[in-house]
Design a protein around this motif. Structure first.
Motif, PDB file in Angstrom:
ATOM      1  N   LYS A 280       0.830  -1.216   0.000  1.00  0.00           N
ATOM      2  CA  LYS A 280       0.000   0.000   0.000  1.00  0.00           C
ATOM      3  C   LYS A 280       0.862   1.263   0.000  1.00  0.00           C
ATOM      4  O   LYS A 280       0.578   2.224  -0.726  1.00  0.00           O
ATOM      5  CB  LYS A 280      -0.949  -0.018   1.209  1.00  0.00           C
ATOM      6  N   ASN A 281       1.899   1.250   0.836  1.00  0.00           N
ATOM      7  CA  ASN A 281       2.770   2.433   0.908  1.00  0.00           C
ATOM      8  C   ASN A 281       3.461   2.701  -0.431  1.00  0.00           C
ATOM      9  O   ASN A 281       3.554   3.852  -0.885  1.00  0.00           O
ATOM     10  CB  ASN A 281       3.824   2.246   1.999  1.00  0.00           C
ATOM     11  N   ALA A 282       3.945   1.631  -1.034  1.00  0.00           N
ATOM     12  CA  ALA A 282       4.686   1.803  -2.284  1.00  0.00           C
ATOM     13  C   ALA A 282       3.771   2.265  -3.420  1.00  0.00           C
ATOM     14  O   ALA A 282       4.123   3.176  -4.181  1.00  0.00           O
ATOM     15  CB  ALA A 282       5.374   0.488  -2.662  1.00  0.00           C
TER      16      ALA A 282
ATOM     17  N   ALA B 271       4.990   3.691  -6.948  1.00  0.00           N
ATOM     18  CA  ALA B 271       5.962   2.621  -7.144  1.00  0.00           C
ATOM     19  C   ALA B 271       5.303   1.281  -6.800  1.00  0.00           C
ATOM     20  O   ALA B 271       4.122   1.093  -6.997  1.00  0.00           O
ATOM     21  CB  ALA B 271       7.190   2.885  -6.277  1.00  0.00           C
ATOM     22  N   GLY B 272       6.094   0.379  -6.239  1.00  0.00           N
ATOM     23  CA  GLY B 272       5.549  -0.914  -5.814  1.00  0.00           C
ATOM     24  C   GLY B 272       5.702  -1.986  -6.862  1.00  0.00           C
ATOM     25  O   GLY B 272       6.174  -1.746  -7.980  1.00  0.00           O
TER      26      GLY B 272
ATOM     27  N   LYS C  93      -1.498   0.342 -10.910  1.00  0.00           N
ATOM     28  CA  LYS C  93      -0.621   1.342 -11.523  1.00  0.00           C
ATOM     29  C   LYS C  93       0.569   0.729 -12.254  1.00  0.00           C
ATOM     30  O   LYS C  93       1.437   1.457 -12.760  1.00  0.00           O
ATOM     31  CB  LYS C  93      -0.135   2.322 -10.454  1.00  0.00           C
ATOM     32  N   SER C  94       0.626  -0.595 -12.287  1.00  0.00           N
ATOM     33  CA  SER C  94       1.717  -1.243 -13.021  1.00  0.00           C
ATOM     34  C   SER C  94       1.648  -0.898 -14.498  1.00  0.00           C
ATOM     35  O   SER C  94       0.568  -0.835 -15.090  1.00  0.00           O
ATOM     36  CB  SER C  94       1.617  -2.773 -12.856  1.00  0.00           C
ATOM     37  N   LYS C  95       2.807  -0.676 -15.092  1.00  0.00           N
ATOM     38  CA  LYS C  95       2.872  -0.376 -16.518  1.00  0.00           C
ATOM     39  C   LYS C  95       2.974  -1.647 -17.355  1.00  0.00           C
ATOM     40  O   LYS C  95       3.141  -1.576 -18.570  1.00  0.00           O
ATOM     41  CB  LYS C  95       4.067   0.547 -16.795  1.00  0.00           C
ATOM     42  N   HIS C  96       2.890  -2.793 -16.682  1.00  0.00           N
ATOM     43  CA  HIS C  96       3.087  -4.068 -17.390  1.00  0.00           C
ATOM     44  C   HIS C  96       1.871  -4.975 -17.223  1.00  0.00           C
ATOM     45  O   HIS C  96       2.015  -6.166 -16.946  1.00  0.00           O
ATOM     46  CB  HIS C  96       4.341  -4.767 -16.877  1.00  0.00           C
TER      47      HIS C  96
END
Length: 429
Positions: A86-88, A93-94, A325-328
């Motif tokens: 959650k923080n990342a 990020a994350g 939010k991953s770009k993959h």
């Protein structure tokens, strides 16, 4: 140990409606394995390195990298992994994907971690001609979904059931709680305490009344009891309470069961000292090293107090969530479809001794009856109806202490219901 499993997953049916973000993932589209640019994915896991699950997932990753060229960096974070995710993600990020479970869906949605996983569930599993969605039982899909859709891709399932010794009872299949009561009474009459219970673990005590309530009042009854004092007056609730009272009065639990030092009772059951114990699907693997050679453990769904009502299964699940939010997104969908191949999910049963999520992957023999009851359940709910997340104070301050006294025989059914109603009213104002 139940707590170890529950630390990863428990429950929360109504809870799943609390969160809201609805971020839309990129369309996963068709398989990305053909013609896609190799990507490097980041996976944050919760398993301790060297555990059967960690070993299994590392081997899947190795196979995937070898076949596709896509590198997956796996980091085993253990306890606290959910907060780190959650923080990342909050900072943009994350990981691309991460370990999760049913009881974390609401918090991940509220934190904006999860998006629409529908396209991922439509991804074809390599070589099988089916999508992820098509290899999962409807009951499991329902359990891992909320009003926003799928919460995660499940690889393992767990539940609560009645463990017994099939060497002693090869045809054990009570159709009702009353039949179970008669079987246990006969064993008691022969001089043997039939039922093991670690009464010092309040969650284990609560399994009894919850399983009975599910068969009389249906899924979500604990949530009703927490929210509405009048629910304690329902005839279905009284019927379940009277059933538990009859069990306690029959003196069928082991001697001094409320004073046991966990895991003494479950170890005694594994050693063959008692025939029955109500516990999670994890108990077989947890006690395997202590099992007497003559004991052949099996677990079935708890026999219903009211057999006329439809079957209800308590379903928990562990699996993989995807960072919205991953770009993959496409590469993650392809990897998860790869990991959901039957040959890998079968190993949840063979390597990890758990119930695999796929409808066609067999559980270990001791769990197969429970697996069938989950697969065929007409209704599903989560451990404790998810009340631990929705109404944790009521659970801790009202229900569990009251239930402990009831299971200990210090309250009658009428006293249990009256005190529950009064204490709930006082807490709710």
């Amino acid at each position: 140990m139940r707590n170890r499993v529950i630390a990863i997953a428990t429950c929360a049916s109504a809870v799943l409606a609390l969160g809201a973000c609805g971020q839309k993932l990129q369309d996963a589209g068709p398989s990305a394995s053909a013609g896609a640019e190799p990507a490097s994915l980041l996976y944050w896991g919760k398993w301790a390195k060297g555990t059967p699950q960690a070993n299994l997932f590392e081997s899947v990753i190795a196979d995937y990298t070898r076949q596709t060229g896509v590198k997956i960096d796996v980091q085993w974070l253990a306890q606290g992994q959910e907060q780190q995710v959650k923080n990342a993600v909050a900072t943009g990020a994350g990981p691309d994907f991460f370990d999760t479970a049913i009881d974390h869906t609401a918090e991940f949605r509220a934190a904006g971690v999860l998006g629409d996983m529908g396209p991922i569930f439509k991804t074809q599993i390599p070589g099988e001609g089916k999508t992820i969605e098509e290899v999962l039982p409807k009951s499991v899909i329902k359990a891992i979904s909320d009003d926003k859709g799928y919460g995660f891709v499940p690889h393992s399932v767990f539940s609560i059931g009645l463990w017994y010794d099939s060497a002693k009872y090869p045809d054990f299949a009570p159709k009702s709680f009353d039949e179970l009561l008669e079987i246990a009474k006969k064993e008691k009459a022969s001089g043997r305490a039939p039922i093991a219970l670690d009464g010092s673990v309040n969650a284990y005590n609560s399994f009894w009344i919850h399983q009975m309530l599910l068969s009389t009042a249906g899924p979500g009854i604990l949530l009703k009891l927490a929210a509405d004092p009048a629910a304690w007056d329902l005839p279905e609730v009284k019927r379940a309470a009277k059933a538990l009272e009859s069990l306690v009065k029959a003196d069928l639990f082991e001697p001094d069961y409320m004073a046991t030092k966990f895991p003494a009772a479950q170890n005694a059951w594994a050693g063959g000292k008692h025939s029955f114990i109500l516990n999670g699907s994890w108990l077989g693997s947890e006690t395997a090293s202590l099992r007497a050679a003559a004991v052949k453990p099996r677990v079935v769904a708890f026999p219903p107090v009211d057999p006329a009502k439809g079957s209800v299964a308590t379903v928990g699940a562990l699996g993989w969530g995807v960072n919205a939010k991953s770009k993959h997104q496409k590469a993650v969908a392809d990897f998860l479809a790869f990991a959901m191949q039957k040959k890998y999910i079968d190993r949840i049963g063979t390597d990890a001794a758990n119930i695999p999520s796929r409808v066609d992957s067999p559980a270990p023999v001791e769990l197969q009856q429970l697996q069938a009851s989950i697969r065929d359940a007409e209704q599903v709910t989560l451990d404790g109806d998810g009340v631990s997340t929705v109404q944790p104070k009521w659970l801790a301050d009202v229900f569990l202490p009251l239930d402990d006294k009831f299971v200990a025989g210090k309250l009658s059914a009428e006293e249990f219901l009256a005190e529950g109603k009064a204490k709930t009213a006082a807490m709710n104002g």
